[in-house]
Design an enzyme around this catalytic site. Sequence first.
Site, PDB file in Angstrom:
ATOM      1  N   LYS A  61       0.840  -1.214   0.000  1.00 42.94           N
ATOM      2  CA  LYS A  61       0.000   0.000   0.000  1.00 42.94           C
ATOM      3  C   LYS A  61       0.869   1.256   0.000  1.00 42.94           C
ATOM      4  O   LYS A  61       0.599   2.210  -0.728  1.00 42.94           O
ATOM      5  CB  LYS A  61      -0.950  -0.036   1.214  1.00 42.94           C
ATOM      6  CG  LYS A  61      -2.017  -1.111   1.048  1.00 42.94           C
ATOM      7  CD  LYS A  61      -2.799  -1.433   2.309  1.00 42.94           C
ATOM      8  CE  LYS A  61      -3.707  -2.649   2.035  1.00 42.94           C
ATOM      9  NZ  LYS A  61      -4.505  -3.068   3.173  1.00 42.94           N
ATOM     10  N   GLN A 109      -4.772  -1.856   9.276  1.00 43.87           N
ATOM     11  CA  GLN A 109      -4.587  -3.175   8.669  1.00 43.87           C
ATOM     12  C   GLN A 109      -5.159  -4.246   9.594  1.00 43.87           C
ATOM     13  O   GLN A 109      -4.827  -4.299  10.774  1.00 43.87           O
ATOM     14  CB  GLN A 109      -3.075  -3.418   8.425  1.00 43.87           C
ATOM     15  CG  GLN A 109      -2.776  -4.702   7.680  1.00 43.87           C
ATOM     16  CD  GLN A 109      -3.369  -4.737   6.274  1.00 43.87           C
ATOM     17  OE1 GLN A 109      -3.258  -3.788   5.512  1.00 43.87           O
ATOM     18  NE2 GLN A 109      -4.013  -5.843   5.932  1.00 43.87           N
ATOM     19  N   ASP A 144     -11.285   2.205   3.419  1.00 44.69           N
ATOM     20  CA  ASP A 144     -11.623   0.792   3.208  1.00 44.69           C
ATOM     21  C   ASP A 144     -13.130   0.590   3.011  1.00 44.69           C
ATOM     22  O   ASP A 144     -13.552  -0.477   2.570  1.00 44.69           O
ATOM     23  CB  ASP A 144     -11.175  -0.034   4.427  1.00 44.69           C
ATOM     24  CG  ASP A 144      -9.833  -0.717   4.211  1.00 44.69           C
ATOM     25  OD1 ASP A 144      -9.475  -0.955   3.034  1.00 44.69           O
ATOM     26  OD2 ASP A 144      -9.149  -1.011   5.207  1.00 44.69           O
TER      27      ASP A 144
END
Length: 289
Positions: free
Chosen positions: A54, A98, A121
Amino acid sequence: MGCQLIDGKKVSLEVKDALKGRMAALKEQYGRVPCLAVIIVGENPASQSYVRGKVKACEYVGMESRLVALPETVSEAELLSVVDGLNRDAAVDGVLVQLPLPAHIDEDKVINGIVPEKDVDGFHPRNVADLWLGAKCTVPCTPKGVMHLLDAYGIDPAGKLAVVIGRSNIVGKPVAKLLLDRNATVVMAHSRTKNLRELTLQADILVVAVGRAGLVTGDMVKPGAAVIDVGINRGADGKLHGDVDFDSAAAVAGYLTPVPGGVGPMTIAMLMENTVECYLGRISTCSLA
Ligand code: NDP
């Protein structure tokens, strides 16, 4: 007829290159480029590798990234306070934690702690509700990537029978909703589904998001179907395998995503896109400085 490989690596690169091409103009217009903050807790090697990917993608696109690495022992309260700091930081547009988190931390509490405007997200309940209500929202990266791949290969879900195997909040459910929005007739299968093969054999579009290597074999695939393999499984050989048995499925399918090189790179490309969308969304509501 032959099976066409759906090249997620190539399509993801096109998405990232398009974003890269916009960075100079965004900086010129708004004074800075978008910034994604990524929080990682602990030393899980898979998580570390995803996070590296990322950050690398941000560099490639020309966006800012902030990596916040916290020890496995961090308390829930400390993590929530880091999230809160990033929520309040005007120079940060996207906040990603994460997953998975250590067992002593409530993942839902942390996800709910991210302000919806920075929830790149698309996991925050407000974004989830908006997705299901058909309102403007941040669409979760993997399902969004699946739809982008279908579009890139001219596969129109309208009127087709789509079978989605897996019903998680991050993949199965949102991908089913997105297919429904595009007028597919959607069947959701899961671990309690009976006669899975009978269903999959009817699927014009088959999305598999389970986490079991080789769950779907060629004899379960309708000839000519588009098969999207979301699964990532590390085999005893150390290599990554999908949920679909590639060789037998490729002999029957019309389109097939490989693993690696299919949905995985698209997830990261969509994260970059979502970060730009959050940045642009914030412009209208607050100062970006
Ligand atoms: P979850 O473990 O949250 O969900 C798995 C789903 O599969 C569940 O709904 C479960 O059913 C169902 N399932 C389990 N066994 C079977 C079976 N034998 N037959 C039919 N359905 C079954 O997984 P995720 O959705 O988080 O992830 C799925 C896969 O996708 C994983 O391999 C993961 O690594 C990968 N992934 C890949 C991403 C990418 O970027 N490419 C991003 C996110 C995930 P039930 O609900 O009944 O338990």
